[in-house]
Write a protein that holds these residues in place. Structure first.
Motif, PDB file in Angstrom:
ATOM      1  N   GLY A  22     -31.022  -2.810  32.821  1.00 25.95           N
ATOM      2  CA  GLY A  22     -31.592  -1.469  32.704  1.00 25.95           C
ATOM      3  C   GLY A  22     -30.556  -0.458  32.291  1.00 25.95           C
ATOM      4  N   ALA A  54     -20.516  -4.433  33.794  1.00 28.70           N
ATOM      5  CA  ALA A  54     -20.527  -3.006  33.509  1.00 28.70           C
ATOM      6  C   ALA A  54     -21.484  -2.372  34.521  1.00 28.70           C
ATOM      7  CB  ALA A  54     -20.938  -2.759  32.077  1.00 28.70           C
ATOM      8  N   TYR A  55     -21.987  -1.163  34.266  1.00 30.37           N
ATOM      9  CA  TYR A  55     -22.841  -0.489  35.254  1.00 30.37           C
ATOM     10  C   TYR A  55     -23.996  -1.381  35.699  1.00 30.37           C
ATOM     11  CZ  TYR A  55     -20.578   4.002  34.582  1.00 30.37           C
ATOM     12  OH  TYR A  55     -19.683   5.017  34.574  1.00 30.37           O
ATOM     13  N   SER A  56     -24.783  -1.824  34.738  1.00 30.86           N
ATOM     14  CA  SER A  56     -25.993  -2.572  35.098  1.00 30.86           C
ATOM     15  C   SER A  56     -26.159  -3.782  34.200  1.00 30.86           C
ATOM     16  CB  SER A  56     -27.206  -1.657  34.973  1.00 30.86           C
ATOM     17  OG  SER A  56     -27.245  -1.124  33.668  1.00 30.86           O
ATOM     18  N   SER A  57     -25.058  -4.233  33.626  1.00 33.55           N
ATOM     19  CA  SER A  57     -25.134  -5.407  32.768  1.00 33.55           C
ATOM     20  C   SER A  57     -23.958  -6.331  33.044  1.00 33.55           C
ATOM     21  CB  SER A  57     -25.130  -4.991  31.291  1.00 33.55           C
ATOM     22  OG  SER A  57     -23.865  -4.479  30.935  1.00 33.55           O
TER      23      SER A  57
ATOM     24  N   ILE B 233     -25.638   3.604  28.439  1.00 29.48           N
ATOM     25  CA  ILE B 233     -24.498   3.542  29.341  1.00 29.48           C
ATOM     26  C   ILE B 233     -23.588   2.411  28.850  1.00 29.48           C
ATOM     27  CG2 ILE B 233     -25.663   4.560  31.328  1.00 29.48           C
ATOM     28  CD1 ILE B 233     -26.079   1.746  32.402  1.00 29.48           C
ATOM     29  N   SER B 234     -22.326   2.487  29.222  1.00 25.60           N
ATOM     30  CA  SER B 234     -21.337   1.555  28.666  1.00 25.60           C
ATOM     31  C   SER B 234     -21.626   0.106  29.039  1.00 25.60           C
ATOM     32  CB  SER B 234     -19.952   1.913  29.195  1.00 25.60           C
ATOM     33  OG  SER B 234     -19.495   3.065  28.558  1.00 25.60           O
ATOM     34  N   SER B 235     -21.384  -0.781  28.079  1.00 25.48           N
ATOM     35  CA  SER B 235     -21.429  -2.225  28.341  1.00 25.48           C
ATOM     36  C   SER B 235     -20.380  -2.890  27.463  1.00 25.48           C
ATOM     37  CB  SER B 235     -22.834  -2.769  28.087  1.00 25.48           C
ATOM     38  OG  SER B 235     -23.172  -2.589  26.734  1.00 25.48           O
ATOM     39  N   THR B 260     -15.142  -1.956  26.832  1.00 20.17           N
ATOM     40  CA  THR B 260     -16.544  -1.531  26.925  1.00 20.17           C
ATOM     41  C   THR B 260     -16.793  -0.354  25.989  1.00 20.17           C
ATOM     42  OG1 THR B 260     -15.970  -0.047  28.744  1.00 20.17           O
ATOM     43  CG2 THR B 260     -16.797  -2.222  29.344  1.00 20.17           C
TER      44      THR B 260
END
Lengths: 229, 317
Positions: A22, A54-57, B233-235, B260
């Protein structure tokens, strides 16, 4: 957990796969991807290189040649790794919240370090000391490391002090500077160019390359800032 | 037992195949821009493929050999001369004590590699000798080389310094060009491109801007657009990830990329074609050709098998 069935999975080239739960920031989701990364690291497959949360991945890096070589099937490496990750997800019954250490970080908010404290205060129509009071009142979570070695993305800031990045980044931000970007806060482990609003500085060494664990903070840590004279 | 830098090059650093396992700590892999060139000259010398070599940009360092050694150069062609004699890429050469290696002109490409028999004695960090300029660690003191630097050799050189008469088959050397069409696979936001932008992306050519370095190449060309603006958002990103910037222009992330990123990821250059990108410089052109993940994997599989055959062949000769 509902969100664990709700994800997008895609390749990042032929040697990496990202599973994305998400496009938003949530401690629960972050905890979930961190747990999933631990599971995958403890159940490595042939060709596995590393995980990055990462944040949500979560992204799993692999050598597709090694994956294919070890699999006498007609599946692509992408399909093989995808099903491996999905099997691990099934193993997570609920998001267990592991005991977190709370790390205290001493910060000086002296004018000579707090380059943008005025701007943050004015933008949010607050007094400087109100900004600091709000900033110091919360415990923050390290959601991920990125950008620079040991740079921790922490959140979430109280809406009342959230401030956008600088329009033109500074060419040099001193090492140890504590910054704000939107609802995130972070500390520059090295001198670097950067666009975050600088509100203070810490003397803690966040990046010690020759130590066994080169970064002071890790994803999942809880942080409390403390004002020093 | 060493080489001595007689004249400072613009950006010469030691790089190997990269530093893996620490991305979650924000530590990016670094490593050679043109990994195929690095691997080929190491294989040629009988070194481990993971051995570090000197990656040079133009103008490159002038290098004095303080001991006799076998060496090889590959990647860009900077018209190398050993003393007065021109020497070719992709071959083994013998340097005698006090021989001077100079690079006269930028004939082709932007990154030239110098490997020596047995490898250099370097600073290793987290399993790699690649130079991390940001963290100032790895390679030689984590920095670019300068005049007066002396780099020792490993003590694993062959005792017999006769020049083995071997060459690398043309077919395995990357088909370098200053206007390559590189193969890509779809990125997470590829399907969010407008139909016109997708068509432009795959049919137009893009120019490598002057604002390009080991971290990434900014491209100039037709503006591309997503169906709707996306705040991401960063990934994770990787070497070869192509991102779409807010101004509609593209950036290709290269060896020193951050771990990222938050810009839409349109595509990834396949690993086999990264060396073609690595040799580009400001003003060069690039085009993109879409392939499936399966094709990308098959190309890698075939290339790795070709390299294994090359290694076996060289051992037999």
């Amino acid at each position: 957990m509902e969100s664990k069935k709700n994800y997008k999975i895609y390749s990042v080239g032929e040697n990496a796969i990202t599973i994305d739960f998400g496009n938003f920031i949530s401690p629960e989701l972050n905890e979930f991807v961190t747990n999933l990364a631990d599971l995958i690291e403890n159940n490595k497959f042939e060709g596995f290189i590393e995980c990055l949360t990462a944040y949500s991945s979560l992204t799993v890096f692999y050598d597709s040649y090694q994956v294919r070589k070890s699999e006498e099937k007609l599946l692509t490496a992408f399909e093989t790794v995808k099903s491996h990750i999905e099997n691990q997800i099934e193993k997570i019954t609920d998001t267990k919240s592991t005991e977190k250490r709370i790390i205290e970080i001493p910060v000086s908010f002296d004018e000579k370090f707090a380059l943008d404290l005025d701007f943050v205060a004015k933008t949010n129509k607050l007094e400087k000391k109100e900004v600091l009071k709000i900033f110091l009142s919360k415990t923050y979570r390290v959601f991920m490391l990125g950008f620079l070695p040991g740079f921790a993305y922490m959140g979430e800031l109280d809406e009342r002090i959230a401030t956008p990045r600088k329009k033109t980044p500074r060419t040099k931000i001193p090492k140890g500077s504590v910054g704000i970007a939107g609802k995130q806060t972070g500390i520059y482990p090295l001198e670097s160019p950067g666009g975050w609003q600088i509100v203070g500085k810490t003397d803690i060494e966040l990046f010690t390359p020759n130590d066994n664990s080169p970064t002071y903070l890790n994803a999942g840590d809880l942080i409390k800032f403390k004002k020093v004279k | 037992m060493s080489i001595l830098i007689e004249k400072t090059g613009v950006l010469d650093t030691f790089q190997d195949l990269g530093r893996f396992g620490s991305r979650k700590e924000g530590i990016n892999p670094n490593g050679a821009m043109d990994k195929t060139a690095l691997r080929l000259i190491n294989i040629l010398l009988g070194n481990s493929e993971t051995e570090a070599a000197l990656e040079m940009h133009f103008p490159a360092s002038e290098i004095k050999f303080e001991k006799q050694t076998l060496f090889a150069i590959g990647g860009a062609d900077f018209t190398a001369k050993l003393n007065k004699s021109p020497i070719d890429n992709w071959q083994i050469h013998l340097a005698k004590k006090n021989d001077l290696l100079k690079f006269k002109n930028k004939h082709f490409g932007n990154r030239c590699y110098l490997a020596i028999d047995g490898g250099y004695k370097l600073d290793e960090w987290l399993g790699s000798s690649s130079t991390n300029l940001n963290a100032e660690i790895g390679g030689l003191e984590g920095r670019k080389l300068k005049k007066g630097d002396r780099i020792d050799f490993n003590n694993t050189q062959r005792s017999n310094n006769s020049i083995p008469k071997i060459k690398i088959a043309r077919s395995i050397i990357p088909k370098y060009s200053n206007f390559p069409t590189v193969r890509i696979v779809k990125g997470s936001e590829y399907n969010d491109l407008t139909a016109l932008s997708e068509q432009n992306f795959l049919s137009q050519s893009f120019k490598v801007s002057a604002n390009s370095n080991r971290m990434g190449y900014r491209l100039e060309g037709t503006e591309l657009h997503l169906l709707e603006k996306k705040e991401l958002i960063s990934s994770a990103v990787d070497f070869g990830t192509i991102q779409l910037l807010p101004d509609g222009q593209l950036i290709i992330l290269m060896a020193d990329h951050q771990t990222t990123g938050g810009y839409p990821k349109i595509a990834n250059v396949i690993e086999k074609d990264l060396p073609l990108v690595a040799q580009l410089g400001a003003g060069d052109g690039i085009g993109f050709h879409l392939v499936s993940i399966e094709e990308a994997e098959n190309l890698k599989l075939k290339f790795e098998k070709d390299l294994s055959f090359l290694k076996i062949g060289l051992k037999l000769s």
